[in-house]
Structure formats: structure tokens, C-alpha cells
Design a protein around this motif. Structure first.
Motif, PDB file in Angstrom:
ATOM      1  N   MET A 187      19.436   4.623  17.860  1.00  0.00           N
ATOM      2  CA  MET A 187      18.655   3.427  17.549  1.00  0.00           C
ATOM      3  C   MET A 187      18.495   3.302  16.045  1.00  0.00           C
ATOM      4  SD  MET A 187      15.781   3.269  20.449  1.00  0.00           S
ATOM      5  CE  MET A 187      16.199   3.828  22.082  1.00  0.00           C
ATOM      6  N   SER A 188      18.448   2.080  15.593  1.00  0.00           N
ATOM      7  CA  SER A 188      18.253   1.873  14.154  1.00  0.00           C
ATOM      8  C   SER A 188      16.858   2.350  13.764  1.00  0.00           C
ATOM      9  CB  SER A 188      18.405   0.389  13.808  1.00  0.00           C
ATOM     10  OG  SER A 188      17.313  -0.349  14.318  1.00  0.00           O
ATOM     11  N   ASN A 189      16.684   2.645  12.496  1.00  0.00           N
ATOM     12  CA  ASN A 189      15.391   3.104  12.008  1.00  0.00           C
ATOM     13  C   ASN A 189      14.314   2.051  12.269  1.00  0.00           C
ATOM     14  OD1 ASN A 189      13.817   5.148  10.634  1.00  0.00           O
ATOM     15  ND2 ASN A 189      13.638   3.640   8.985  1.00  0.00           N
ATOM     16  N   ARG A 190      14.667   0.767  12.116  1.00  0.00           N
ATOM     17  CA  ARG A 190      13.709  -0.317  12.349  1.00  0.00           C
ATOM     18  C   ARG A 190      13.223  -0.326  13.789  1.00  0.00           C
ATOM     19  NH1 ARG A 190      13.705  -5.036  14.754  1.00  0.00           N
ATOM     20  NH2 ARG A 190      15.923  -5.023  15.179  1.00  0.00           N
ATOM     21  N   VAL A 191      14.154  -0.245  14.735  1.00  0.00           N
ATOM     22  CA  VAL A 191      13.790  -0.272  16.156  1.00  0.00           C
ATOM     23  C   VAL A 191      13.019   0.997  16.525  1.00  0.00           C
ATOM     24  CG1 VAL A 191      14.696  -0.288  18.519  1.00  0.00           C
ATOM     25  CG2 VAL A 191      15.694  -1.788  16.790  1.00  0.00           C
ATOM     26  N   ALA A 192      13.463   2.142  16.032  1.00  0.00           N
ATOM     27  CA  ALA A 192      12.786   3.407  16.331  1.00  0.00           C
ATOM     28  C   ALA A 192      11.363   3.412  15.785  1.00  0.00           C
ATOM     29  CB  ALA A 192      13.576   4.579  15.758  1.00  0.00           C
ATOM     30  N   THR A 193      11.168   2.901  14.586  1.00  0.00           N
ATOM     31  CA  THR A 193       9.827   2.844  14.001  1.00  0.00           C
ATOM     32  C   THR A 193       8.936   1.923  14.812  1.00  0.00           C
ATOM     33  OG1 THR A 193      10.698   3.304  11.794  1.00  0.00           O
ATOM     34  CG2 THR A 193       8.541   2.265  11.912  1.00  0.00           C
ATOM     35  N   CYS A 194       9.444   0.768  15.170  1.00  0.00           N
ATOM     36  CA  CYS A 194       8.688  -0.197  15.969  1.00  0.00           C
ATOM     37  C   CYS A 194       8.302   0.402  17.317  1.00  0.00           C
ATOM     38  CB  CYS A 194       9.525  -1.461  16.151  1.00  0.00           C
ATOM     39  SG  CYS A 194       8.800  -2.696  17.245  1.00  0.00           S
ATOM     40  N   MET A 195       9.265   1.008  18.003  1.00  0.00           N
ATOM     41  CA  MET A 195       8.994   1.590  19.313  1.00  0.00           C
ATOM     42  C   MET A 195       7.990   2.732  19.211  1.00  0.00           C
ATOM     43  SD  MET A 195      12.628   1.606  21.330  1.00  0.00           S
ATOM     44  CE  MET A 195      11.904   2.416  22.756  1.00  0.00           C
ATOM     45  N   THR A 196       8.140   3.560  18.190  1.00  0.00           N
ATOM     46  CA  THR A 196       7.217   4.685  18.026  1.00  0.00           C
ATOM     47  C   THR A 196       5.795   4.193  17.829  1.00  0.00           C
ATOM     48  OG1 THR A 196       8.957   6.071  17.080  1.00  0.00           O
ATOM     49  CG2 THR A 196       6.692   6.722  16.634  1.00  0.00           C
ATOM     50  N   LYS A 197       5.611   3.187  16.992  1.00  0.00           N
ATOM     51  CA  LYS A 197       4.267   2.649  16.754  1.00  0.00           C
ATOM     52  C   LYS A 197       3.662   2.113  18.048  1.00  0.00           C
ATOM     53  CE  LYS A 197       4.839   1.273  11.945  1.00  0.00           C
ATOM     54  NZ  LYS A 197       4.952   0.121  11.032  1.00  0.00           N
ATOM     55  N   ARG A 198       4.440   1.317  18.785  1.00  0.00           N
ATOM     56  CA  ARG A 198       3.936   0.730  20.027  1.00  0.00           C
ATOM     57  C   ARG A 198       3.617   1.798  21.068  1.00  0.00           C
ATOM     58  NH1 ARG A 198       4.226  -4.343  21.454  1.00  0.00           N
ATOM     59  NH2 ARG A 198       4.825  -3.827  23.579  1.00  0.00           N
ATOM     60  N   MET A 199       4.501   2.780  21.198  1.00  0.00           N
ATOM     61  CA  MET A 199       4.315   3.809  22.214  1.00  0.00           C
ATOM     62  C   MET A 199       3.147   4.731  21.870  1.00  0.00           C
ATOM     63  SD  MET A 199       8.327   4.481  22.992  1.00  0.00           S
ATOM     64  CE  MET A 199       8.146   5.729  24.237  1.00  0.00           C
ATOM     65  N   MET A 200       2.969   5.048  20.607  1.00  0.00           N
ATOM     66  CA  MET A 200       1.872   5.930  20.207  1.00  0.00           C
ATOM     67  C   MET A 200       0.521   5.240  20.401  1.00  0.00           C
ATOM     68  SD  MET A 200       3.296   8.779  19.596  1.00  0.00           S
ATOM     69  CE  MET A 200       1.899   9.710  19.030  1.00  0.00           C
ATOM     70  N   LYS A 201       0.487   3.921  20.271  1.00  0.00           N
ATOM     71  CA  LYS A 201      -0.765   3.178  20.486  1.00  0.00           C
ATOM     72  C   LYS A 201      -1.112   3.078  21.966  1.00  0.00           C
ATOM     73  CE  LYS A 201      -0.442   0.069  16.524  1.00  0.00           C
ATOM     74  NZ  LYS A 201      -0.179  -1.325  16.133  1.00  0.00           N
ATOM     75  N   ARG A 202      -0.094   2.996  22.810  1.00  0.00           N
ATOM     76  CA  ARG A 202      -0.323   2.676  24.211  1.00  0.00           C
ATOM     77  C   ARG A 202      -0.280   3.864  25.169  1.00  0.00           C
ATOM     78  NH1 ARG A 202       1.531  -1.327  21.373  1.00  0.00           N
ATOM     79  NH2 ARG A 202       1.017  -3.488  21.855  1.00  0.00           N
ATOM     80  N   LEU A 203       0.302   4.973  24.735  1.00  0.00           N
ATOM     81  CA  LEU A 203       0.430   6.131  25.619  1.00  0.00           C
ATOM     82  C   LEU A 203      -0.445   7.276  25.136  1.00  0.00           C
ATOM     83  CD1 LEU A 203       4.314   6.148  26.113  1.00  0.00           C
ATOM     84  CD2 LEU A 203       2.582   5.233  27.665  1.00  0.00           C
ATOM     85  N   SER A 204      -0.870   8.097  26.074  1.00  0.00           N
ATOM     86  CA  SER A 204      -1.656   9.277  25.709  1.00  0.00           C
ATOM     87  C   SER A 204      -0.721  10.353  25.167  1.00  0.00           C
ATOM     88  CB  SER A 204      -2.400   9.810  26.941  1.00  0.00           C
ATOM     89  OG  SER A 204      -1.478  10.386  27.852  1.00  0.00           O
ATOM     90  N   LEU A 205      -1.308  11.331  24.536  1.00  0.00           N
ATOM     91  CA  LEU A 205      -0.527  12.436  23.998  1.00  0.00           C
ATOM     92  C   LEU A 205       0.193  13.178  25.126  1.00  0.00           C
ATOM     93  CD1 LEU A 205       0.226  13.825  21.380  1.00  0.00           C
ATOM     94  CD2 LEU A 205      -1.788  15.270  21.625  1.00  0.00           C
ATOM     95  N   ILE A 206      -0.444  13.287  26.274  1.00  0.00           N
ATOM     96  CA  ILE A 206       0.174  13.949  27.425  1.00  0.00           C
ATOM     97  C   ILE A 206       1.397  13.166  27.900  1.00  0.00           C
ATOM     98  CG2 ILE A 206      -0.184  14.568  29.857  1.00  0.00           C
ATOM     99  CD1 ILE A 206      -3.101  15.226  29.040  1.00  0.00           C
ATOM    100  N   GLN A 207       1.307  11.837  27.909  1.00  0.00           N
ATOM    101  CA  GLN A 207       2.448  11.020  28.315  1.00  0.00           C
ATOM    102  C   GLN A 207       3.586  11.126  27.304  1.00  0.00           C
ATOM    103  OE1 GLN A 207       0.080   7.437  28.711  1.00  0.00           O
ATOM    104  NE2 GLN A 207       0.586   7.331  30.895  1.00  0.00           N
ATOM    105  N   ILE A 208       3.246  11.202  26.031  1.00  0.00           N
ATOM    106  CA  ILE A 208       4.276  11.370  25.002  1.00  0.00           C
ATOM    107  C   ILE A 208       4.982  12.712  25.194  1.00  0.00           C
ATOM    108  CG2 ILE A 208       4.673  11.645  22.524  1.00  0.00           C
ATOM    109  CD1 ILE A 208       4.117   8.764  23.305  1.00  0.00           C
ATOM    110  N   VAL A 209       4.220  13.734  25.533  1.00  0.00           N
ATOM    111  CA  VAL A 209       4.807  15.060  25.765  1.00  0.00           C
ATOM    112  C   VAL A 209       5.769  15.004  26.955  1.00  0.00           C
ATOM    113  CG1 VAL A 209       4.274  17.430  26.462  1.00  0.00           C
ATOM    114  CG2 VAL A 209       2.939  16.334  24.658  1.00  0.00           C
ATOM    115  N   LYS A 210       5.454  14.196  27.968  1.00  0.00           N
ATOM    116  CA  LYS A 210       6.360  14.037  29.111  1.00  0.00           C
ATOM    117  C   LYS A 210       7.723  13.539  28.662  1.00  0.00           C
ATOM    118  CE  LYS A 210       3.099  12.926  32.812  1.00  0.00           C
ATOM    119  NZ  LYS A 210       2.689  11.873  33.757  1.00  0.00           N
ATOM    120  N   LEU A 211       7.725  12.713  27.635  1.00  0.00           N
ATOM    121  CA  LEU A 211       8.991  12.171  27.139  1.00  0.00           C
ATOM    122  C   LEU A 211       9.863  13.239  26.486  1.00  0.00           C
ATOM    123  CD1 LEU A 211       7.773   8.782  25.646  1.00  0.00           C
ATOM    124  CD2 LEU A 211       9.152   9.124  27.699  1.00  0.00           C
TER     125      LEU A 211
END
Length: 104
Positions: free
Chosen positions: A38-62
Motif C-alpha cells: 500500500m502507498s504511504n498515503r493509504v497506509a497512513t490514512c488506514m492506520t489513523k482510522r483503524m487506531m481511532k475505531r478499534l481497541s488495542l486488543i483488536q489491533i493485536v488480533k491483526l
């Protein structure tokens, strides 16, 4: 007074550990997205959205998704194996919105 100082020190240490774990998880998520093409732009965007919406436990599942995913579709199919509806929903919507440029 000494007990209060120890309690405050302990609370401060816990806060630092939680914040550190959050930033580390975000860094690992971003790195995994970029490594999978993924491009840096898309990866940065996705990371921001996912970190806001998912718990740390859900991120660890990934983290179970390590390994090469050459396309966005392959990555989303892999996310479905996590078996967590919210993770799947947030990941797929983030991917779609960030890839099309509708989210920043």
C-alpha cells in the motif's frame, strides 16, 4: 505523603506503558500495510482510522495477519480470518475510503 507519591508514580508508569503500546501498535500496523504494497498515503490514512475505531486488543488480533498480501483485496480477505465483525467492518471501510481518497 509517601504513599501518595508512589500511587502517582505507579499511575504515571501505567499511562506511559499504555500510550507506548498504542503508538507501537500503530507503527506496526502502518509498517505492515506499507510492506504489503500500500502507498504511504493509504497506509497512513488506514492506520489513523483503524487506531481511532478499534481497541488495542483488536489491533493485536491483526498481528496474526503477518505475511505478504500483494493486493488490497488479499489483505481484506486475510482480515476476514480474524473473525471479529468490527475489525472486518473498520478495515474494509477504511481501505475503501482511503484508497478512493474520500478519507484523509
Amino acid at each position: 505523603m509517601r504513599i501518595l507519591k508512589r500511587i502517582l508514580l505507579l499511575v504515571g508508569l501505567v499511562v506511559v506503558l499504555v500510550v507506548g503500546a498504542h503508538f507501537y501498535a500503530a507503527w506496526r500496523l502502518h509498517s505492515a500495510l506499507v510492506e504489503n504494497g500500500m502507498s504511504n498515503r493509504v497506509a497512513t490514512c488506514m492506520t489513523k482510522r483503524m487506531m481511532k475505531r478499534l481497541s488495542l486488543i483488536q489491533i493485536v488480533k491483526l498481528q496474526k495477519l503477518e505475511g505478504e498480501k500483494p493486493t488490497l483485496g488479499a489483505w481484506i480477505r486475510a482480515v476476514k480470518s480474524v473473525d471479529d465483525r468490527e475489525v472486518i467492518l473498520v478495515t474494509t471501510t477504511s481501505a475503501a475510503l482511503c484508497k478512493t481518497g474520500l478519507a484523509h
